[in-house]
Write a protein that holds these residues in place. Sequence first.
Motif, short mmCIF file in Angstrom:
data_model
loop_
_atom_site.label_atom_id
_atom_site.label_comp_id
_atom_site.label_asym_id
_atom_site.label_seq_id
_atom_site.Cartn_x
_atom_site.Cartn_y
_atom_site.Cartn_z
N GLY A 22 0.80 -1.26 -0.14
CA GLY A 22 -0.10 -0.08 -0.12
C GLY A 22 0.89 1.25 -0.01
O GLY A 22 0.22 2.26 -0.22
N ARG B 276 -3.97 3.76 1.97
CA ARG B 276 -4.38 2.69 2.60
C ARG B 276 -3.33 1.55 2.45
O ARG B 276 -2.89 1.13 1.55
CB ARG B 276 -5.96 2.41 2.01
CG ARG B 276 -6.42 1.20 2.59
CD ARG B 276 -7.80 0.92 2.18
NE ARG B 276 -8.41 -0.29 2.73
CZ ARG B 276 -8.24 -1.41 2.70
NH1 ARG B 276 -7.24 -1.93 1.69
NH2 ARG B 276 -8.76 -2.45 3.33
N ASP C 77 -3.08 -2.49 3.73
CA ASP C 77 -3.47 -3.60 4.02
C ASP C 77 -2.83 -4.21 5.21
O ASP C 77 -1.87 -4.91 5.02
CB ASP C 77 -3.74 -4.65 3.17
CG ASP C 77 -4.36 -5.68 3.13
OD1 ASP C 77 -4.90 -6.10 4.23
OD2 ASP C 77 -4.80 -6.64 2.22
N THR C 78 -3.08 -3.93 6.48
CA THR C 78 -2.48 -4.48 7.62
C THR C 78 -2.36 -6.09 7.76
O THR C 78 -1.68 -6.81 8.46
CB THR C 78 -3.09 -3.70 8.93
OG1 THR C 78 -4.54 -3.98 9.05
CG2 THR C 78 -2.57 -2.30 8.93
N ALA C 79 -3.64 -6.53 7.20
CA ALA C 79 -3.91 -8.01 7.26
C ALA C 79 -2.69 -8.86 6.43
O ALA C 79 -2.11 -9.89 6.79
CB ALA C 79 -4.97 -8.20 6.94
N ALA C 80 -2.29 -7.94 5.40
CA ALA C 80 -1.29 -8.61 4.28
C ALA C 80 0.05 -8.46 5.00
O ALA C 80 0.99 -9.31 4.91
CB ALA C 80 -1.40 -7.88 3.07
#
Length: 214
Positions: free
Chosen positions: A1, A201, A203-206
Motif C-alpha cells: 500500500g 491505505r 492492508d495491515t492483514a497482508a
Amino acid sequence: GWLALHATDLHGERGTAVLSRLPATPRPELIAAITPAGRAVALTLATQPAVTVLGVYVPSSDRAPAKVTRKRGFVTTLLATIDALPTPDRDHLVLAGDFNVVARDHQPPYRGFLDFEYALLDDLADRGLVDAHQHLAPGTPVYSWLGRAGAGYRFDYIHTGSQLQSAIRDSAYLHQPREQRLSDHAAVTVTLDVSVAARLRVDTAALADTGTLF
C-alpha cells in the motif's frame, strides 16, 4: 500500500528509493540531469504546503581517479539540479540521504576527502538549505556510521528548504538498523509540521505475513 519510487534499470549501479505513506507525484524531470542515474529520486507530497522530497545516495570514493571523477560529477550535477529547481520546490525541499561527506570541522577529523567533498555541506548552506539536526541542536555531535576503530562519523543528513525551516519539529539518528545489522548506517529522521489531507491505505492483514526490515 505504500508508494515506492525507484529507478528500475541501473546497469549494475547502486540506487535510491523513496517510500511514502502519503499520496505523491513522481518528479523524474527534476533529477534528469543527475549522474550516475538512479542515485537520486524525487517526488512531491500531497501536503500543505507541498513538500518535494529528493532522496540521494552520493557515490563513495577513494583516491582512484575514476571514483573521484564519478563522485565529483554527481555532486556537480546535484548542485546544478538544486539551482534549477522551481522556487516552490526549492523553498519546500527535503534533501535526504547518504551524502558520503563530513563537515570540515568534524570530530574526530576525517582527512580523506578532497575540497569539493568537504565543500558540499557549505554549498548546500549557501543555497539556503537547512541542516535539520544542526538547526535543532547546533554544535551537538552525532554520527551515522562507525569506522573500523570504533570512531563515529556523520555521513547521512536531512536538509530542508528555507521555507520549511520553521516547520522542523524534531530530528534524530536512530541506530537500530545499524545495531541489528540491517545496514552499516544509522537511520535519520525529521518531523515537519505540515498539513496532511490523507494517507495511502495499507492492508495491515497482508503485512502480518510479510517480512519487514523493522
